[in-house]
Scaffold this active site. Structure first.
Site, PDB file in Angstrom:
ATOM      1  N   GLY A 101      -0.958  -2.919   5.749  1.00 43.52           N
ATOM      2  CA  GLY A 101      -0.774  -4.205   6.404  1.00 43.52           C
ATOM      3  C   GLY A 101      -1.921  -5.138   6.139  1.00 43.52           C
ATOM      4  O   GLY A 101      -2.598  -5.027   5.117  1.00 43.52           O
ATOM      5  N   THR A 126       0.884  -1.150   0.000  1.00 39.16           N
ATOM      6  CA  THR A 126       0.000   0.000   0.000  1.00 39.16           C
ATOM      7  C   THR A 126       0.925   1.203   0.000  1.00 39.16           C
ATOM      8  O   THR A 126       2.074   1.086   0.396  1.00 39.16           O
ATOM      9  CB  THR A 126      -0.851   0.003   1.299  1.00 39.16           C
ATOM     10  N   ARG A 180     -12.641  -7.879  -3.231  1.00 36.24           N
ATOM     11  CA  ARG A 180     -12.232  -7.764  -1.841  1.00 36.24           C
ATOM     12  C   ARG A 180     -11.786  -6.323  -1.557  1.00 36.24           C
ATOM     13  O   ARG A 180     -11.010  -5.748  -2.314  1.00 36.24           O
ATOM     14  CB  ARG A 180     -11.094  -8.737  -1.544  1.00 36.24           C
TER      15      ARG A 180
END
Lengths: 322, 322
Positions: B234, B182, B210
């Site tokens: 994370g 990310t 998702r």
């Protein structure tokens, strides 16, 4: 009838949406029908809790009943998007483990809350959107329905009215009731566990693909045995920005506030002044419930152990039933 | 070089993902390339802040730079889903007003963070998903790209490796780095405002549809001038269940914790033991920054007024540059 604020062996609180419910449109017959719909959902959840079942199963049962009742904006009777389609969002959270599941932009499963629960129980994910959520619901063997099942003339008329209102160029009249609606339930079971579930068709004439607070864990739905369980209803965007459900839990955990203090502070003091119209139902880990709202009314109900069922719509005495 | 913890006229902290970064694969050349990518993003954001620009514009500029760098899993270089497609999520939040925008399941805009900002600035909504988010991006005139622009051989190879790993039936080895990633930025500007932005391609071989924590306001992204701005990276599901970003803000506001105390408590003490691998970057309203992570490394960088740029990957001394 006021709500007993002492610890309870089990407790359930539900809502069927909040807003400026127009009393002139609420005939006695319709009012009775709303109370009956709330009562059916309370009974479904209370049966689970009375038998020693889990808070998770109780909120699931209560929300299924609310989804099945066309008067409420979730499942059957969901509102229509600007394109004339229906898109449903739902979320569920288990306060024991913080396990959570959410779906958004879903059409097909009779009970969207079961799709959210399937995300929680059958995947490693928390949130699935669109076709992916639908595929999971099919794999999970959930009952599916076609458009005629979900259609209600009243919601279709509401879409036409909203589109006509927009086309007229009239300024927004702030009539939230015409557009909003959500159902939800929170429970504390005999074992001390809490859970929350929320389901919605969203806003009448919403943009396709708009996601409100209902399926956003922490905003419209949250549960943690350490504090409380919350299901919210209202102007979803404000509820997301203020992370409403988790804010209440955090005020309890870090600020030492009671559930009622924290919930009132957020709904009345924090959201009220900024136009964050709506309300929520909440239960703490001792089974105390609170159901604050900052608008004219909220379809709501309470079931506690060894107490009658309570249901209400406006700021009024609760109707008492067994 | 340690981080100056005194109040700062302005400050920027960025991340390019966290996880178990395999040192054996990190050649000196690749390591240098990561540092250079971080530095480019720091410079983009610092230029805005040094000129008196807003935290919102600074985090936007920094995240655009990270999205444009194929080494990081966002925008160009995003990972592939199990179906071999790319789906991007992003969110942005302005601490001045709590205005926020988020997109999920998006493919097309060169810079997904600009699509999130368009949701915030051009609609009444906070979150748009799928085709709806794409349509808004087109209406907003955002630069669009085709699949070859976003493709990188390394991500494609990672998908094949992950699919082969799954097909082999080997147990999950907990290698988060193979799957996650990310980018994000937080800033405090000269006017005392904070903002946060996060963008991601999600997990390699994720299920289509998702949604992780990045676009969930309160989980992966949050900003409020009263407390802080946070961008996380994370294991998204754990970050959603723990409403990580808002939990840090709430500990500061209601628990009297400092930014560093609150962020360490959540990342190290709360998420660490439950396998919630990851980290985050955070800045408080006085410009203090903290960048905790509970895994082997996090691509990260800091720019403060009148200080050199700092970049790091593992638990190591920051590299210093101008």
């Amino acid at each position: 009838m006021t709500i007993d604020q002492s610890p309870q062996p089990f407790a359930l609180a539900i809502h069927g949406g909040a807003g400026t419910i127009d009393a002139s449109l609420l005939t006695p017959e319709l009012e009775d029908a709303y109370h009956a719909g709330l009562r059916t959902a309370l009974l479904a959840g209370r049966d689970v809790l009375a038998a020693g079942g889990s808070a998770l199963d109780a909120v699931t049962a209560a929300v299924i009943a609310l989804e099945d009742e066309p008067l409420f904006n979730a499942g059957r009777g969901a509102v229509f998007t600007a394109d004339g389609t229906q898109e449903m969002d739902a979320a569920i959270m288990d306060g024991r483990t913080r396990a959570a599941g959410a779906v958004a932009g879903l059409f097909g499963p009779r009970n969207p809350i079961l799709a959210a629960r399937a995300v929680m129980e059958r995947t490693d994910h928390v949130m699935l959107i669109g076709d992916s959520a639908l595929a999971l619901a099919r794999r999970a063997g959930l009952a599916m329905e076609e458009a005629p099942y979900f259609f209600t003339q009243a919601r279709w008329d509401a879409l036409q009215a909203e589109l006509a209102f927009r086309a007229s160029g009239a300024p927004d009249d702030g009539n939230e009731q015409r557009r909003h609606g959500t159902v939800g339930a929170v429970a504390r079971d005999r074992h001390g566990n809490v859970a929350a579930a929320t389901s919605t068709g969203g806003m009448t004439a919403k943009a396709v693909g708009r996601v409100g607070d209902s399926p956003v864990i922490g905003a419209g739905t949250f549960a943690d045995n350490a504090t409380c369980a919350i299901s919210a209803t209202g102007h979803g965007e404000h509820f997301i920005r203020h992370v409403v459900a988790h804010e209440i839990a955090a005020r309890m955990r870090w600020g030492g506030q009671s559930l009622a203090e924290a919930a009132d502070a957020v709904v009345i003091d924090q959201l009220g002044p900024i136009g964050g119209s709506g309300g929520l139902v909440a239960v703490d880990s001792a089974g105390r419930v609170t159901l604050p709202f900052n608008c004219a009314g909220m379809y709501r109900g309470i079931a506690q152990a060894d107490a009658p069922l309570l249901t209400a719509i406006h700021r009024e005495e609760y109707r008492v039933s067994r």
